[in-house]
Design an enzyme around this catalytic site. Structure first.
Site, PDB file in Angstrom:
ATOM      1  CG  HIS A 140      -2.024  -1.050   1.073  1.00 16.21           C
ATOM      2  ND1 HIS A 140      -2.805  -1.463   2.127  1.00 16.21           N
ATOM      3  CD2 HIS A 140      -2.422  -1.814   0.007  1.00 16.21           C
ATOM      4  CE1 HIS A 140      -3.643  -2.394   1.717  1.00 16.21           C
ATOM      5  NE2 HIS A 140      -3.419  -2.642   0.437  1.00 16.21           N
ATOM      6  CB  CYS A 151       7.958   6.048 -15.091  1.00 16.78           C
ATOM      7  SG  CYS A 151       8.648   7.236 -13.917  1.00 16.78           S
ATOM      8  CB  CYS A 174       8.397   9.540 -17.476  1.00 19.63           C
ATOM      9  SG  CYS A 174       7.029   9.576 -16.300  1.00 19.63           S
ATOM     10  CB  THR A 212      -3.848  -7.753   8.556  1.00 22.68           C
ATOM     11  OG1 THR A 212      -4.758  -7.249   7.558  1.00 22.68           O
ATOM     12  CG2 THR A 212      -3.645  -9.243   8.340  1.00 22.68           C
ATOM     13  CB  SER A 213      -9.167  -6.541   9.847  1.00 25.80           C
ATOM     14  OG  SER A 213      -8.959  -5.723   8.687  1.00 25.80           O
ATOM     15  N   PRO A 238      -4.756 -10.284  18.509  1.00 25.73           N
ATOM     16  CG  PRO A 238      -4.900  -8.171  19.481  1.00 25.73           C
ATOM     17  CD  PRO A 238      -4.270  -8.917  18.373  1.00 25.73           C
TER      18      PRO A 238
HETATM   19  N1  APR Z   1      -1.014  -6.698  17.689  1.00 28.07           N
HETATM   20  C1  APR Z   1      -1.507  -7.389  16.629  1.00 28.07           C
HETATM   21  N2  APR Z   1      -2.709  -7.124  16.055  1.00 28.07           N
HETATM   22  C2  APR Z   1      -3.433  -6.120  16.588  1.00 28.07           C
HETATM   23  C3  APR Z   1      -2.995  -5.343  17.690  1.00 28.07           C
HETATM   24  C4  APR Z   1      -1.727  -5.670  18.239  1.00 28.07           C
HETATM   25  N3  APR Z   1      -1.227  -5.000  19.301  1.00 28.07           N
HETATM   26  N4  APR Z   1      -3.953  -4.417  17.968  1.00 28.07           N
HETATM   27  C5  APR Z   1      -4.950  -4.604  17.068  1.00 28.07           C
HETATM   28  N5  APR Z   1      -4.649  -5.624  16.244  1.00 28.07           N
HETATM   29  C6  APR Z   1      -5.426  -6.166  15.127  1.00 28.07           C
HETATM   30  C7  APR Z   1      -6.900  -5.857  15.152  1.00 28.07           C
HETATM   31  O1  APR Z   1      -7.592  -6.845  15.894  1.00 28.07           O
HETATM   32  C8  APR Z   1      -7.260  -5.958  13.663  1.00 28.07           C
HETATM   33  O2  APR Z   1      -7.592  -7.300  13.322  1.00 28.07           O
HETATM   34  O3  APR Z   1      -4.932  -5.569  13.950  1.00 28.07           O
HETATM   35  C9  APR Z   1      -5.967  -5.565  12.949  1.00 28.07           C
HETATM   36  C10 APR Z   1      -6.021  -4.184  12.329  1.00 28.07           C
HETATM   37  O4  APR Z   1      -6.974  -4.222  11.297  1.00 28.07           O
HETATM   38  P1  APR Z   1      -7.214  -2.918  10.387  1.00 28.07           P
HETATM   39  O5  APR Z   1      -7.312  -1.712  11.247  1.00 28.07           O
HETATM   40  O6  APR Z   1      -8.328  -3.257   9.448  1.00 28.07           O
HETATM   41  O7  APR Z   1      -5.838  -2.765   9.571  1.00 28.07           O
HETATM   42  P2  APR Z   1      -5.396  -3.540   8.280  1.00 28.07           P
HETATM   43  O8  APR Z   1      -5.836  -4.958   8.311  1.00 28.07           O
HETATM   44  O9  APR Z   1      -3.937  -3.283   8.117  1.00 28.07           O
HETATM   45  O10 APR Z   1      -6.187  -2.758   7.126  1.00 28.07           O
HETATM   46  C11 APR Z   1      -5.887  -3.121   5.784  1.00 28.07           C
HETATM   47  O11 APR Z   1      -7.228  -1.271   5.025  1.00 28.07           O
HETATM   48  O12 APR Z   1      -7.965   0.935   5.009  1.00 28.07           O
HETATM   49  C12 APR Z   1      -7.078   0.035   4.471  1.00 28.07           C
HETATM   50  O13 APR Z   1      -5.096   0.706   3.434  1.00 28.07           O
HETATM   51  C13 APR Z   1      -5.641   0.438   4.692  1.00 28.07           C
HETATM   52  O14 APR Z   1      -3.706  -1.017   4.730  1.00 28.07           O
HETATM   53  C14 APR Z   1      -4.993  -0.800   5.299  1.00 28.07           C
HETATM   54  C15 APR Z   1      -5.962  -1.905   4.920  1.00 28.07           C
END
Ligand code: APR
Length: 273
Positions: A140, A151, A174, A212-213, A238
């Site tokens: 991202h 480019c 470019c 990541t969610s 978590p």
């Molecule tokens: N350690 C690990 N995970 C954690 C922690 C922690 N201390 N605290 C929160 N989380 C988890 C949450 O439970 C959630 O599942 O991290 C995740 C964060 O999810 P998002 O806020 O949705 O972030 P992400 O998954 O990176 O979003 C993906 O969405 O809006 C776009 O471009 C943006 O790159 C981003 C993409």
């Protein structure tokens, strides 16, 4: 300043699950990590979704941010240089002050020990590189860089003079339009980094997914692809996510604590220090 989750108690059951996952990571042929905003929470950067998330607090940004940039790049640049949205100002200050936390450092050490072959991150904060990771794929983009949309040349803002009387800036290579490297909603993933991610995922027999969610594509597809190939997916989070039902190992804890403990167990199982 990194704010490690010192209040988190590592239960014997979780430690055992981490040791099991460490065995897989110590013996896999090709381990690829996928990280999200949760991994930078312990560095003081809010996530996007869930409690305290930027989108939770301020609402998701428009899904056509990139199209709006193309429609009026000068206006978009004025907004970049002087953000009107309070959340954008707050995020910029937080990103500039953030430091790697134990989760970033543990992933960098796994790479140094030859136990992590690529690190795909959805984060734009640059903290993996700051922590010492080298094989980083910023799917991202990176909030600290600029990019030509034609480019795909990337620029360090410190070496790219932006003349505020001549906005938007154009690429010296470019002549294309230059924008922030962060991939906006509606913007295609730059082809070079997408190809590198696709190749890394195709080779992976183990994916370590942290913070990541797993809701935004194409990144959310990567662990599904590894599972379809018969590979292992280790989730560090978590909370439950869309991925949890499919993960081979679900390590329910904060990234800083869990990844540091994972590194310890990999070391014990022969992942050469
Ligand atoms: N350690 C690990 N995970 C954690 C922690 C922690 N201390 N605290 C929160 N989380 C988890 C949450 O439970 C959630 O599942 O991290 C995740 C964060 O999810 P998002 O806020 O949705 O972030 P992400 O998954 O990176 O979003 C993906 O969405 O809006 C776009 O471009 C943006 O790159 C981003 C993409």
């Amino acid at each position: 300043m990194a704010t490690p989750s010192t209040s988190f108690a590592l239960s014997p059951e979780l430690d055992e699950a981490i040791a099991t996952a460490a065995e897989a990571i110590a013996t896999a042929d090709c381990v690829v990590a996928l990280t999200g905003a949760g991994l930078s929470v312990e560095s003081g950067i809010p996530p996007f979704r869930g409690p305290g998330g930027l989108w939770t607090r301020y609402g998701e940004p428009p899904l056509d941010g990139y199209q709006r940039f193309l429609a009026d790049p000068e206006r978009a640049w004025r907004e970049r240089l002087n953000p009107s949205e309070p959340w954008a100002r707050a995020l910029r200050e937080t990103l500039d002050a953030a430091k790697p936390n134990p989760g970033h450092l543990a992933l960098a050490e796994l790479e140094r020990r030859g136990r992590l072959h690529a690190l795909i991150t959805q984060n734009i904060d640059g903290l993996h590189t700051d922590a010492g990771s080298q094989a980083v794929l910023e799917i991202h983009g990176n909030a600290h860089q600029l990019r030509c949309i034609a480019c795909v040349t990337r620029f360090d803002p410190a070496e790219f003079a932006v003349d505020e009387t001549q906005l938007p800036p154009h690429c010296p290579e470019c002549g294309g339009l230059v924008k922030g490297d962060t991939v906006q909603f509606g913007e295609p993933i730059p082809p070079d980094v997408l190809e590198a991610c696709t190749q890394a995922v195709a080779r992976a027999d183990c994916m370590l997914v942290a913070g990541t969610s797993a809701t935004v594509f194409p990144a959310a597809e990567f662990p599904l692809t590894v599972r379809r190939h018969g590979g292992r997916v280790v989730e560090v989070n978590p909370d439950e996510t869309e991925l949890s039902g499919l993960a081979t190992d679900s390590l329910r804890g904060p990234g800083g604590v869990v990844l540091e403990r994972l590194l310890f167990h990999v070391g014990r199982t022969g992942g050469a220090p």
